[in-house]
Design a protein around this motif. Structure first.
Motif, short mmCIF file in Angstrom:
data_model
loop_
_atom_site.label_atom_id
_atom_site.label_comp_id
_atom_site.label_asym_id
_atom_site.label_seq_id
_atom_site.Cartn_x
_atom_site.Cartn_y
_atom_site.Cartn_z
N GLU A 56 0.83 -1.21 0.00
CA GLU A 56 0.00 0.00 0.00
C GLU A 56 0.86 1.26 0.00
OE1 GLU A 56 -4.04 -1.82 2.01
OE2 GLU A 56 -2.70 -0.68 3.29
N SER A 57 2.03 1.18 0.62
CA SER A 57 2.87 2.39 0.71
C SER A 57 3.45 2.79 -0.64
CB SER A 57 3.98 2.19 1.74
OG SER A 57 4.91 1.26 1.24
N VAL A 58 3.49 1.87 -1.60
CA VAL A 58 3.96 2.25 -2.95
C VAL A 58 2.79 2.35 -3.94
CG1 VAL A 58 6.32 1.38 -2.67
CG2 VAL A 58 4.55 -0.14 -3.57
N GLY A 59 1.58 2.38 -3.43
CA GLY A 59 0.42 2.61 -4.29
C GLY A 59 -0.17 1.37 -4.94
N LEU A 60 0.29 0.18 -4.52
CA LEU A 60 -0.33 -1.04 -5.05
C LEU A 60 -1.60 -1.32 -4.26
CD1 LEU A 60 2.88 -3.23 -5.47
CD2 LEU A 60 1.52 -2.21 -7.30
N ARG A 61 -2.70 -1.57 -4.99
CA ARG A 61 -3.99 -1.81 -4.33
C ARG A 61 -4.31 -3.30 -4.39
NH1 ARG A 61 -7.20 2.99 -4.26
NH2 ARG A 61 -6.00 4.74 -5.08
N ILE A 62 -4.82 -3.82 -3.29
CA ILE A 62 -5.20 -5.24 -3.23
C ILE A 62 -6.60 -5.35 -3.83
CG2 ILE A 62 -5.68 -7.19 -1.69
CD1 ILE A 62 -3.65 -5.50 0.27
N VAL A 63 -6.72 -6.06 -4.96
CA VAL A 63 -8.04 -6.17 -5.61
C VAL A 63 -8.64 -7.58 -5.49
CG1 VAL A 63 -7.65 -4.22 -7.16
CG2 VAL A 63 -7.08 -6.53 -7.94
N ALA A 64 -7.88 -8.50 -4.90
CA ALA A 64 -8.40 -9.84 -4.57
C ALA A 64 -7.43 -10.45 -3.57
CB ALA A 64 -8.48 -10.72 -5.81
N ALA A 65 -7.94 -11.28 -2.68
CA ALA A 65 -7.08 -11.92 -1.68
C ALA A 65 -7.74 -13.18 -1.15
CB ALA A 65 -6.79 -10.96 -0.53
N GLY A 77 2.62 -24.66 5.14
CA GLY A 77 1.66 -23.87 5.93
C GLY A 77 0.84 -23.04 4.97
N PRO A 78 -0.17 -22.32 5.49
CA PRO A 78 -0.99 -21.51 4.59
C PRO A 78 -0.22 -20.36 3.96
CG PRO A 78 -1.66 -21.23 6.89
CD PRO A 78 -0.61 -22.28 6.88
N VAL A 79 -0.71 -19.93 2.81
CA VAL A 79 -0.15 -18.76 2.11
C VAL A 79 -1.28 -17.75 1.92
CG1 VAL A 79 1.61 -20.10 0.88
CG2 VAL A 79 -0.61 -19.71 -0.21
N MET A 80 -0.89 -16.52 1.65
CA MET A 80 -1.87 -15.47 1.34
C MET A 80 -1.66 -15.11 -0.13
SD MET A 80 -4.05 -13.91 3.30
CE MET A 80 -5.34 -12.85 2.69
N VAL A 81 -2.66 -15.39 -0.94
CA VAL A 81 -2.54 -15.13 -2.38
C VAL A 81 -3.34 -13.87 -2.68
CG1 VAL A 81 -2.81 -16.13 -4.67
CG2 VAL A 81 -2.61 -17.63 -2.70
N SER A 82 -2.73 -12.90 -3.36
CA SER A 82 -3.40 -11.63 -3.62
C SER A 82 -3.13 -11.16 -5.04
CB SER A 82 -2.90 -10.54 -2.68
OG SER A 82 -2.85 -10.98 -1.35
N VAL A 83 -4.07 -10.38 -5.55
CA VAL A 83 -3.85 -9.68 -6.82
C VAL A 83 -3.66 -8.21 -6.48
CG1 VAL A 83 -4.83 -9.10 -9.07
CG2 VAL A 83 -5.28 -11.35 -8.05
N LEU A 84 -2.56 -7.64 -6.98
CA LEU A 84 -2.23 -6.24 -6.74
C LEU A 84 -2.41 -5.47 -8.04
CD1 LEU A 84 1.10 -6.78 -4.74
CD2 LEU A 84 -1.25 -6.70 -3.87
N ARG A 95 -10.99 -16.42 -10.35
CA ARG A 95 -11.88 -16.18 -11.50
C ARG A 95 -11.95 -14.68 -11.73
NH1 ARG A 95 -15.02 -21.16 -10.78
NH2 ARG A 95 -15.12 -21.40 -8.54
N VAL A 96 -12.25 -14.29 -12.96
CA VAL A 96 -12.36 -12.86 -13.28
C VAL A 96 -13.36 -12.18 -12.35
CG1 VAL A 96 -13.03 -11.21 -15.08
CG2 VAL A 96 -11.69 -13.23 -15.68
N THR A 97 -14.44 -12.87 -12.02
CA THR A 97 -15.50 -12.27 -11.20
C THR A 97 -15.08 -12.08 -9.74
OG1 THR A 97 -16.39 -14.48 -10.90
CG2 THR A 97 -17.43 -13.11 -12.60
N GLU A 98 -13.94 -12.66 -9.35
CA GLU A 98 -13.47 -12.49 -7.98
C GLU A 98 -12.56 -11.26 -7.81
OE1 GLU A 98 -13.27 -16.83 -5.99
OE2 GLU A 98 -11.92 -16.54 -7.71
N LEU A 99 -12.20 -10.63 -8.92
CA LEU A 99 -11.36 -9.43 -8.85
C LEU A 99 -12.26 -8.22 -8.61
CD1 LEU A 99 -9.01 -10.19 -11.88
CD2 LEU A 99 -8.76 -10.88 -9.50
N CYS A 100 -11.80 -7.33 -7.76
CA CYS A 100 -12.63 -6.18 -7.36
C CYS A 100 -11.90 -4.87 -7.67
CB CYS A 100 -12.92 -6.23 -5.87
SG CYS A 100 -13.77 -7.74 -5.38
N PRO A 101 -11.93 -4.43 -8.94
CA PRO A 101 -11.26 -3.18 -9.30
C PRO A 101 -11.84 -2.03 -8.48
CG PRO A 101 -12.13 -4.26 -11.25
CD PRO A 101 -12.63 -5.03 -10.07
#
Ligand code: RTP
Ligand code: MG
Length: 143
Positions: A28-37, A70-77, A134-140
């Protein structure tokens, strides 16, 4: 510069250290937005498929074992030049060579357990995003 999307994985070592928030804050500090996680404990097949490009490399077996430890956190930035910006703040693959202030310099212990994954090209980003979302899971963002 174009708005791009890239795939981030916070790996099991960093999740285990309770560093999800610390790493998200770097994005977030460099302006990347989390649009799915999504938090996920990868199966062996999922980890092997994700890193299939490395299947002939000597470190492949250890890499897969680590990724399912162990678990991972998968995100789209999403953001301007997201692929390169994300790779820059991740730092070098080997945290001992990672520039000061990068995520791997600050959160990773070794080349085998190096805290984060990031897509290395726009084409790979598209494939990696569709591997998990899926495309529908991304939240622009709308604001
Ligand atoms: P990643 O794909 O996880 O974002 O990492 P990367 O692009 O910086 O590095 P890559 O060459 O794609 O390698 C994938 C992961 O394999 C492990 N590795 N170990 N022992 C070794 O020489 C070695 N080389 C690579 C690392 O955990 C690396 O993140
Ligand atoms: Mg890579």
């Amino acid at each position: 510069m174009a708005v791009e999307r890239t795939l981030s994985i916070i790996k099991p070592d960093a999740v285990g250290k309770n560093a999800i928030g610390g790493i998200y804050s770097r994005f977030e500090s460099v302006g990347l937005r989390i649009v799915a996680a999504r938090m996920k404990h990868l199966t062996q097949k999922e980890a092997e498929g994700f890193y299939a490009v490395h299947s002939e490399r000597p470190f492949f077996k250890d890499l897969v074992s680590f990724m399912i430890s162990g678990p991972v956190m998968v995100s789209v930035l999403e953001g301007e030049n997201a692929v390169a910006v994300h790779r820059d703040i991740m730092g070098a693959t080997n945290p001992k060579q990672a520039a000061p202030g990068t995520i791997r310099a600050d959160f990773a212990e070794s080349i085998d357990e190096n805290a984060v994954h990031g897509s290395d090209s726009l084409e790979n980003a598209k494939n990696e995003i569709s591997y998990f979302f899926r495309v529908t899971e991304l939240c622009p963002r709308t604001r």
